[in-house]
Design a protein around this motif. Sequence first.
Motif, PDB file in Angstrom:
ATOM      1  N   HIS A 239       0.813  -1.219   0.000  1.00 54.16           N
ATOM      2  CA  HIS A 239       0.000   0.000   0.000  1.00 54.16           C
ATOM      3  C   HIS A 239       0.844   1.265   0.000  1.00 54.16           C
ATOM      4  O   HIS A 239       0.526   2.238   0.690  1.00 54.16           O
ATOM      5  CB  HIS A 239      -0.983  -0.024   1.172  1.00 54.16           C
ATOM      6  N   GLY A 240       1.927   1.235  -0.750  1.00 51.99           N
ATOM      7  CA  GLY A 240       2.614   2.493  -1.043  1.00 51.99           C
ATOM      8  C   GLY A 240       4.040   2.627  -0.560  1.00 51.99           C
ATOM      9  O   GLY A 240       4.802   3.419  -1.111  1.00 51.99           O
ATOM     10  N   ALA A 241       4.424   1.874   0.493  1.00 51.42           N
ATOM     11  CA  ALA A 241       5.796   2.019   0.982  1.00 51.42           C
ATOM     12  C   ALA A 241       6.779   1.496  -0.062  1.00 51.42           C
ATOM     13  O   ALA A 241       6.492   0.525  -0.771  1.00 51.42           O
ATOM     14  CB  ALA A 241       5.973   1.266   2.298  1.00 51.42           C
ATOM     15  N   THR A 242       7.935   2.143  -0.147  1.00 53.49           N
ATOM     16  CA  THR A 242       8.952   1.742  -1.118  1.00 53.49           C
ATOM     17  C   THR A 242       9.495   0.360  -0.775  1.00 53.49           C
ATOM     18  O   THR A 242       9.711  -0.478  -1.644  1.00 53.49           O
ATOM     19  CB  THR A 242      10.103   2.768  -1.102  1.00 53.49           C
ATOM     20  N   ASP A 243       9.712   0.126   0.516  1.00 55.39           N
ATOM     21  CA  ASP A 243      10.156  -1.180   1.004  1.00 55.39           C
ATOM     22  C   ASP A 243       9.926  -1.186   2.515  1.00 55.39           C
ATOM     23  O   ASP A 243       9.640  -0.141   3.113  1.00 55.39           O
ATOM     24  CB  ASP A 243      11.646  -1.403   0.680  1.00 55.39           C
ATOM     25  N   THR A 248      14.854  -6.238  13.626  1.00 51.64           N
ATOM     26  CA  THR A 248      15.578  -7.275  14.374  1.00 51.64           C
ATOM     27  C   THR A 248      16.389  -8.181  13.443  1.00 51.64           C
ATOM     28  O   THR A 248      17.086  -9.089  13.907  1.00 51.64           O
ATOM     29  CB  THR A 248      14.591  -8.158  15.179  1.00 51.64           C
ATOM     30  N   SER A 249      16.306  -7.932  12.148  1.00 44.09           N
ATOM     31  CA  SER A 249      17.010  -8.785  11.185  1.00 44.09           C
ATOM     32  C   SER A 249      18.506  -8.458  11.153  1.00 44.09           C
ATOM     33  O   SER A 249      18.895  -7.291  11.269  1.00 44.09           O
ATOM     34  CB  SER A 249      16.403  -8.578   9.795  1.00 44.09           C
ATOM     35  N   PRO A 250      19.361  -9.471  10.970  1.00 47.01           N
ATOM     36  CA  PRO A 250      20.808  -9.201  10.850  1.00 47.01           C
ATOM     37  C   PRO A 250      21.132  -8.300   9.660  1.00 47.01           C
ATOM     38  O   PRO A 250      22.158  -7.623   9.652  1.00 47.01           O
ATOM     39  CB  PRO A 250      21.412 -10.600  10.641  1.00 47.01           C
ATOM     40  N   SER A 251      20.235  -8.287   8.671  1.00 47.76           N
ATOM     41  CA  SER A 251      20.508  -7.480   7.471  1.00 47.76           C
ATOM     42  C   SER A 251      19.994  -6.048   7.589  1.00 47.76           C
ATOM     43  O   SER A 251      20.109  -5.266   6.639  1.00 47.76           O
ATOM     44  CB  SER A 251      19.871  -8.148   6.244  1.00 47.76           C
ATOM     45  N   PHE A 252      19.435  -5.689   8.764  1.00 50.75           N
ATOM     46  CA  PHE A 252      18.773  -4.381   8.895  1.00 50.75           C
ATOM     47  C   PHE A 252      19.717  -3.222   8.555  1.00 50.75           C
ATOM     48  O   PHE A 252      19.359  -2.323   7.786  1.00 50.75           O
ATOM     49  CB  PHE A 252      18.212  -4.213  10.316  1.00 50.75           C
ATOM     50  N   ALA A 253      20.926  -3.263   9.109  1.00 49.35           N
ATOM     51  CA  ALA A 253      21.869  -2.154   8.868  1.00 49.35           C
ATOM     52  C   ALA A 253      22.182  -2.021   7.381  1.00 49.35           C
ATOM     53  O   ALA A 253      22.229  -0.907   6.841  1.00 49.35           O
ATOM     54  CB  ALA A 253      23.146  -2.367   9.667  1.00 49.35           C
ATOM     55  N   ASP A 254      22.364  -3.158   6.719  1.00 56.08           N
ATOM     56  CA  ASP A 254      22.652  -3.127   5.276  1.00 56.08           C
ATOM     57  C   ASP A 254      21.441  -2.636   4.487  1.00 56.08           C
ATOM     58  O   ASP A 254      21.583  -1.886   3.512  1.00 56.08           O
ATOM     59  CB  ASP A 254      23.051  -4.527   4.787  1.00 56.08           C
ATOM     60  N   ASP A 255      20.246  -3.086   4.912  1.00 57.01           N
ATOM     61  CA  ASP A 255      19.013  -2.653   4.238  1.00 57.01           C
ATOM     62  C   ASP A 255      18.887  -1.132   4.292  1.00 57.01           C
ATOM     63  O   ASP A 255      18.564  -0.479   3.299  1.00 57.01           O
ATOM     64  CB  ASP A 255      17.778  -3.271   4.916  1.00 57.01           C
ATOM     65  N   ILE A 256      19.128  -0.589   5.479  1.00 54.87           N
ATOM     66  CA  ILE A 256      19.006   0.859   5.683  1.00 54.87           C
ATOM     67  C   ILE A 256      20.046   1.604   4.859  1.00 54.87           C
ATOM     68  O   ILE A 256      19.754   2.621   4.220  1.00 54.87           O
ATOM     69  CB  ILE A 256      19.176   1.181   7.193  1.00 54.87           C
ATOM     70  N   LYS A 257      21.248   1.070   4.866  1.00 50.25           N
ATOM     71  CA  LYS A 257      22.349   1.718   4.131  1.00 50.25           C
ATOM     72  C   LYS A 257      22.027   1.781   2.639  1.00 50.25           C
ATOM     73  O   LYS A 257      22.289   2.787   1.972  1.00 50.25           O
ATOM     74  CB  LYS A 257      23.637   0.915   4.370  1.00 50.25           C
ATOM     75  N   ALA A 259      19.001   1.753   1.338  1.00 50.23           N
ATOM     76  CA  ALA A 259      17.834   2.616   1.095  1.00 50.23           C
ATOM     77  C   ALA A 259      18.202   4.092   1.173  1.00 50.23           C
ATOM     78  O   ALA A 259      17.718   4.904   0.382  1.00 50.23           O
ATOM     79  CB  ALA A 259      16.734   2.296   2.107  1.00 50.23           C
ATOM     80  N   ALA A 260      19.042   4.428   2.141  1.00 50.63           N
ATOM     81  CA  ALA A 260      19.376   5.843   2.351  1.00 50.63           C
ATOM     82  C   ALA A 260      20.838   5.933   2.788  1.00 50.63           C
ATOM     83  O   ALA A 260      21.130   6.013   3.982  1.00 50.63           O
ATOM     84  CB  ALA A 260      18.454   6.450   3.406  1.00 50.63           C
ATOM     85  N   PRO A 261      21.759   5.933   1.836  1.00 51.32           N
ATOM     86  CA  PRO A 261      23.192   5.919   2.172  1.00 51.32           C
ATOM     87  C   PRO A 261      23.612   7.081   3.076  1.00 51.32           C
ATOM     88  O   PRO A 261      24.516   6.935   3.903  1.00 51.32           O
ATOM     89  CB  PRO A 261      23.873   6.016   0.802  1.00 51.32           C
ATOM     90  N   ASP A 262      22.953   8.219   2.945  1.00 50.61           N
ATOM     91  CA  ASP A 262      23.306   9.384   3.767  1.00 50.61           C
ATOM     92  C   ASP A 262      22.333   9.585   4.930  1.00 50.61           C
ATOM     93  O   ASP A 262      22.304  10.651   5.543  1.00 50.61           O
ATOM     94  CB  ASP A 262      23.323  10.647   2.900  1.00 50.61           C
ATOM     95  N   GLY A 263      21.527   8.574   5.207  1.00 54.21           N
ATOM     96  CA  GLY A 263      20.518   8.720   6.257  1.00 54.21           C
ATOM     97  C   GLY A 263      19.218   9.261   5.680  1.00 54.21           C
ATOM     98  O   GLY A 263      19.180   9.764   4.554  1.00 54.21           O
ATOM     99  N   PHE A 264      18.153   9.159   6.457  1.00 54.31           N
ATOM    100  CA  PHE A 264      16.830   9.595   5.989  1.00 54.31           C
ATOM    101  C   PHE A 264      16.637  11.093   6.223  1.00 54.31           C
ATOM    102  O   PHE A 264      17.127  11.651   7.201  1.00 54.31           O
ATOM    103  CB  PHE A 264      15.733   8.805   6.707  1.00 54.31           C
TER     104      PHE A 264
END
Length: 372
Positions: A239-243, A248-257, A259-264
């Motif tokens: 319903h509209g979110a990009t992702d 709690t996932s081990p990949s969370f930090a990589d996912d965030i990086k 999505a927004a390399p310079d932060g949100f």
Amino acid sequence: MIIGSLEDCSRRGTTDFSNNSQPRSDFMRAFVLHGPKDMRLETIPDPKPGPDEVKIRIKRVGICGSDMHYYQHFGIGSFIPKEPFALGHEFSGEVVEHGSLVETVKLGDRVTVEPGLFCGKCRYCKAGRYNLCSAMRFYGSASCYPHLHGGFAEYVIAPARNCFHVPDGMSYGEGALIEPLAVGMHAVIRAGSLGGKVGLVTGGGTIGQTVVLSALAMGIDRIYVSDIAPFAREFSVAHGATDAFDPTSPSFADDIKAAAPDGFDAVFEASGSPRALSQAFELAGRGAVVVQIGTQPAEVTLPANVVMSKELTVYGSFRYAHVFPQIITLATQKRMEIAPMITQVFPFEEMQKAMDVSIAKDGVIKVQVEYT
Ligand SMILES: [Zn+2]
Ligand SMILES: [Zn+2]
């Protein structure tokens, strides 16, 4: 999500348990909360509208997080009920009676109600920030006394100025969604211009979803959601979110990086989790905006120095002001697709089941109750 001090709610037109001398025909059915997990179907005095008020036959009411909190704990923060009362502040219905001074609505009109009854006289009301009114009365809340019965009853009385028409083509269910959408839209407006920006919403429940829809309607480029619940993540992306990410996932930090390399540019905290609020400060980019919508515990440890070093702007967002017409327009023009947020509907008689399902949260964004 209610703060403030206990205010005097005395006025005509509000249902009051002290008024038990009325004849039987002046009573209506209501689900009345007597204590923790003690909600009873009862008859209470049928309210009468004052000169500038309307009487509304409720058609739909939504169950909010604060309703669940009152139900489970018979209180929320410093607001401890002094007497039984009916919950519910997300409702729509039909005008069945009105006072002599009412000109903006007529009998039979379909309306949704902005549930904050502000005084219009205090310095905050005069400044246009009536959500901060120092004498606010709110439906289904123990924040004022006598408590103002909410939409878990067959009828409510509302000032005409708090009523907004539900347009043709908009259902009563959608009409009862305008209130939670107002919470999300107000938070988005607090964040300032979002055109071309990248945002994150922590918490993909009802309010998180309303932030996603509002941010998209207001031109955000990309909006991500983090939530521990798979259903919330799947719903967000559908319903509209990009992702959507699992914090709690081990990949969370990589996912965030990724999505927004310079932060949100904007982070909206809608979960009420202290960890998520702390994370919001960490995941915000330089010069970004953090908006706190969720109710946090009284004291939370935060990485305060990043507010300074990244020059973050931190906003609180409390309820809403002036946004009901905007949301009704956006929804009517299909610039916000709001109906899918209603995930379960129960008949009035099954209010208890509706509350239980809402609390269980399994596959739930918004539970509503239908009055026939
Ligand atoms: Zn609410
Ligand atoms: Zn005021």
